[in-house]
Write a protein that holds these residues in place. Structure first.
Motif, PDB file in Angstrom:
ATOM      1  N   ASP A 236       1.778  -1.609  94.978  1.00  0.00           N
ATOM      2  CA  ASP A 236       1.901  -0.151  94.772  1.00  0.00           C
ATOM      3  C   ASP A 236       2.269   0.104  93.318  1.00  0.00           C
ATOM      4  O   ASP A 236       2.251  -0.806  92.476  1.00  0.00           O
ATOM      5  CB  ASP A 236       2.901   0.460  95.752  1.00  0.00           C
ATOM      6  CG  ASP A 236       4.314  -0.093  95.591  1.00  0.00           C
ATOM      7  OD1 ASP A 236       4.606  -0.717  94.543  1.00  0.00           O
ATOM      8  OD2 ASP A 236       5.142   0.093  96.509  1.00  0.00           O
ATOM      9  N   LEU A 306      -0.630   3.334 101.631  1.00  0.00           N
ATOM     10  CA  LEU A 306      -0.239   1.944 101.862  1.00  0.00           C
ATOM     11  C   LEU A 306      -0.694   1.456 103.238  1.00  0.00           C
ATOM     12  O   LEU A 306      -1.038   0.285 103.406  1.00  0.00           O
ATOM     13  CB  LEU A 306       1.284   1.814 101.718  1.00  0.00           C
ATOM     14  CG  LEU A 306       1.829   0.423 101.368  1.00  0.00           C
ATOM     15  CD1 LEU A 306       1.162  -0.153 100.135  1.00  0.00           C
ATOM     16  CD2 LEU A 306       3.335   0.500 101.175  1.00  0.00           C
ATOM     17  N   THR A 307      -0.710   2.342 104.210  1.00  0.00           N
ATOM     18  CA  THR A 307      -1.153   1.955 105.557  1.00  0.00           C
ATOM     19  C   THR A 307      -2.600   1.480 105.534  1.00  0.00           C
ATOM     20  O   THR A 307      -2.942   0.457 106.144  1.00  0.00           O
ATOM     21  CB  THR A 307      -0.998   3.134 106.529  1.00  0.00           C
ATOM     22  OG1 THR A 307       0.387   3.489 106.600  1.00  0.00           O
ATOM     23  CG2 THR A 307      -1.495   2.776 107.918  1.00  0.00           C
ATOM     24  N   ILE A 310      -2.858  -1.968 103.918  1.00  0.00           N
ATOM     25  CA  ILE A 310      -2.508  -3.052 104.838  1.00  0.00           C
ATOM     26  C   ILE A 310      -3.679  -3.358 105.755  1.00  0.00           C
ATOM     27  O   ILE A 310      -3.989  -4.527 106.028  1.00  0.00           O
ATOM     28  CB  ILE A 310      -1.253  -2.680 105.644  1.00  0.00           C
ATOM     29  CG1 ILE A 310      -0.038  -2.605 104.709  1.00  0.00           C
ATOM     30  CG2 ILE A 310      -0.995  -3.673 106.775  1.00  0.00           C
ATOM     31  CD1 ILE A 310       1.184  -1.963 105.330  1.00  0.00           C
ATOM     32  N   ILE A 323       2.402  -9.730  98.086  1.00  0.00           N
ATOM     33  CA  ILE A 323       2.855  -8.360  98.354  1.00  0.00           C
ATOM     34  C   ILE A 323       3.780  -7.956  97.223  1.00  0.00           C
ATOM     35  O   ILE A 323       4.902  -8.457  97.091  1.00  0.00           O
ATOM     36  CB  ILE A 323       3.574  -8.258  99.708  1.00  0.00           C
ATOM     37  CG1 ILE A 323       2.676  -8.751 100.835  1.00  0.00           C
ATOM     38  CG2 ILE A 323       4.007  -6.812  99.961  1.00  0.00           C
ATOM     39  CD1 ILE A 323       3.349  -8.771 102.196  1.00  0.00           C
ATOM     40  N   THR A 325       5.156  -4.747  96.260  1.00  0.00           N
ATOM     41  CA  THR A 325       5.456  -3.339  96.518  1.00  0.00           C
ATOM     42  C   THR A 325       6.957  -3.116  96.387  1.00  0.00           C
ATOM     43  O   THR A 325       7.735  -4.064  96.274  1.00  0.00           O
ATOM     44  CB  THR A 325       5.002  -2.936  97.931  1.00  0.00           C
ATOM     45  OG1 THR A 325       5.703  -3.738  98.887  1.00  0.00           O
ATOM     46  CG2 THR A 325       3.497  -3.122  98.109  1.00  0.00           C
ATOM     47  N   PRO A 328       8.705  -4.890  99.890  1.00  0.00           N
ATOM     48  CA  PRO A 328       7.725  -5.857 100.416  1.00  0.00           C
ATOM     49  C   PRO A 328       8.068  -6.407 101.792  1.00  0.00           C
ATOM     50  O   PRO A 328       7.168  -6.664 102.591  1.00  0.00           O
ATOM     51  CB  PRO A 328       7.729  -6.962  99.357  1.00  0.00           C
ATOM     52  CG  PRO A 328       9.044  -6.838  98.665  1.00  0.00           C
ATOM     53  CD  PRO A 328       9.361  -5.383  98.667  1.00  0.00           C
ATOM     54  N   THR A 330       9.305  -4.992 104.318  1.00  0.00           N
ATOM     55  CA  THR A 330       8.948  -4.081 105.413  1.00  0.00           C
ATOM     56  C   THR A 330       7.468  -4.194 105.779  1.00  0.00           C
ATOM     57  O   THR A 330       7.062  -3.748 106.853  1.00  0.00           O
ATOM     58  CB  THR A 330       9.257  -2.621 105.030  1.00  0.00           C
ATOM     59  OG1 THR A 330       8.441  -2.245 103.905  1.00  0.00           O
ATOM     60  CG2 THR A 330      10.720  -2.451 104.645  1.00  0.00           C
ATOM     61  N   ILE A 331       6.686  -4.793 104.902  1.00  0.00           N
ATOM     62  CA  ILE A 331       5.242  -4.893 105.125  1.00  0.00           C
ATOM     63  C   ILE A 331       4.862  -6.193 105.827  1.00  0.00           C
ATOM     64  O   ILE A 331       3.850  -6.260 106.538  1.00  0.00           O
ATOM     65  CB  ILE A 331       4.504  -4.766 103.774  1.00  0.00           C
ATOM     66  CG1 ILE A 331       4.663  -3.335 103.241  1.00  0.00           C
ATOM     67  CG2 ILE A 331       3.030  -5.137 103.890  1.00  0.00           C
ATOM     68  CD1 ILE A 331       4.132  -3.137 101.853  1.00  0.00           C
ATOM     69  N   GLU A 334       3.584  -6.380 109.341  1.00  0.00           N
ATOM     70  CA  GLU A 334       2.304  -5.717 109.601  1.00  0.00           C
ATOM     71  C   GLU A 334       1.105  -6.564 109.163  1.00  0.00           C
ATOM     72  O   GLU A 334      -0.041  -6.198 109.431  1.00  0.00           O
ATOM     73  CB  GLU A 334       2.275  -4.365 108.897  1.00  0.00           C
ATOM     74  CG  GLU A 334       3.355  -3.408 109.394  1.00  0.00           C
ATOM     75  CD  GLU A 334       3.263  -2.052 108.712  1.00  0.00           C
ATOM     76  OE1 GLU A 334       2.229  -1.376 108.901  1.00  0.00           O
ATOM     77  OE2 GLU A 334       4.196  -1.694 107.980  1.00  0.00           O
TER      78      GLU A 334
END
Length: 423
Positions: A236, A306-307, A310, A323, A325, A328, A330-331, A334
């Motif tokens: 991001d 961001l969704t 992913i 990653i 961001t 990171p 939290t991602i 997913e």
């Protein structure tokens, strides 16, 4: 690098190079020659393809000692530390034999047994890859494989690179041979006068190595048919464009068919990264290779948010995923499909390639959807344990016989019923 939306075709996935018919025929001929002529064929092909005339295939202790004298002492210490990190990580993967006993007295379980032998192919010739030695040998050692064999193509002087020999000695390899290409894979699979066959072959190589591994699979096990290297970076606006570009190029320099992809909801990051890639390319020693990879297989995808980014990463199922961001961790949950996941700014892909500990032999070409990095389990077999109790037998013998007859297998049914009669 081309900046595009995700509505356009994703460019990470490529068809696996299955070689030309001429290459496949050549590989089959080499394998058959090694099976029939053994050492003589291996030496002949080594002279033909590597320009090295060998009297003995096996590396001597004197050659290993000479390698230590040639190799920088500080790099020897670095390799030792990396080896310790890799060993420690893989130790945590080791699984033990387990059993449980039901209330009726039946014992069931799973027995874990290491393979008797494993062969590690290390690319060589004009380049040295000590990291390939460590990544392939250490999980086999942790698994308890008794015999680990390394084979690598020599230079024209008939020698292996000092760094490869030092790494092999540090990793504990006791058998090292000089040969490359399809002839080396055939020697590991079927054996020669000098080389006893192994149960599994791991390690990367060129198209002839890949085709040979495909040919011998079934007679021996193999790790995977690896394609060109890949990296996807999920980032991001908090990411640094120069760092993102450097990481993209770290894979692009591997191979003209390597794939480097940035996925981001930030158009500003996309544009600044594209400019940085071009800037950094001009100073790379392997500029021609990296530029071809970036132009043919590189891409920057700008997503709505961001969704969606992913989702794109999960479609790509990359070999390496970084990653970068603001949050990171939290991602990570997913992410469903990636060979290795590098989390946060300081987890640049080379950290995993060389030093952190996790294996760098990873699934490519989207196969992370269903496969995993090289690991300890790859060097172990699982055997089911069944010790049926008398009570369980009495309770279930009629059901088992009925199931057998359902499938038309009368002898199966009788095999259990005869025990019922004897009881």
């Amino acid at each position: 690098m081309k900046i595009q939306s995700v509505t356009e075709e994703l460019s990470l996935k490529r068809s696996v190079d299955s070689g030309t018919e001429e290459q496949r025929t050549a590989v089959r001929q080499i394998i058959e020659a090694v099976r029939s002529e053994k050492d003589a064929a291996v030496k002949r092909y080594t002279k033909q393809f590597d320009g090295a005339e060998l009297h003995e295939l096996r590396v001597t202790q004197e050659e290993i000692e000479e390698a230590y004298r040639e190799f920088p002492a500080d790099m020897t210490e670095i390799i030792k530390e990396a080896a310790d990190n890799i060993f420690a990580f893989h130790e945590k993967q080791l699984r033990q034999t387990w059993t449980y006993t039901d209330d009726n007295g039946t014992m069931l379980g799973q027995k874990m047994t290491p393979l008797d032998s494993a062969g590690v192919y290390v690319p060589g010739g004009t380049a040295a890859y000590p990291s390939s030695v460590l990544m392939n040998v250490m999980p086999a050692r942790v698994a308890g494989v008794e015999r680990i064999v390394m084979i690598s193509p020599p230079g024209k002087d008939g020698r292996l690179p000092a760094g490869v020999l030092v790494a092999a000695d540090i990793a504990g390899v006791k058998e090292i041979y000089k040969a490359g290409g399809a002839q080396a894979i055939a020697a590991l699979a079927y054996g020669t006068e000098s080389i006893r066959p192994v149960d599994k072959i791991t390690g990367p190589g060129n198209i002839f190595v890949a085709l040979a591994k495909r040919e011998v699979f079934g007679d021996v096990d193999i790790d995977m048919i690896a394609g060109p290297s890949e990296i996807a970076i999920l980032a991001d606006e908090s990411a640094y464009p120069a760092e993102v570009a450097a990481d993209l190029l770290s894979q692009a320099e591997h191979d003209p068919r390597a794939s480097s992809v940035l996925v981001t909801p930030s158009r500003k990051l996309a544009e600044e990264t594209a400019a940085e890639v071009e800037k950094q390319l001009s100073s790379l020693p392997r500029e021609a290779i990296a530029r071809q990879a970036v132009e043919q297989y590189g891409a920057i995808y700008v997503t709505r948010d961001l969704t969606e980014a992913i989702d794109v990463v999960n479609q790509l199922a990359p070999e390496h995923l970084e990653i970068m961001t603001e949050q990171p961790l939290t991602i990570v949950e997913e992410i469903r499909h990636a060979g290795a996941i590098f989390i946060g700014r300081y987890s640049s892909e080379p950290v995993g390639d060389y030093f952190a500990g996790p294996n760098h032999v990873l699934p490519t070409n989207g196969t992370a959807r269903f496969s995993s990095p090289l690991n300890v389990d790859d060097f172990m077999k699982k055997s089911s344990l069944i010790m049926y109790s008398g009570q369980a037998f009495e309770e279930n013998v009629d059901k088992i016989a009925a199931f057998a007859r359902l499938e038309g297998l009368e002898a199966h049914a009788r095999a259990v019923e005869i025990r019922k009669q004897n009881n």
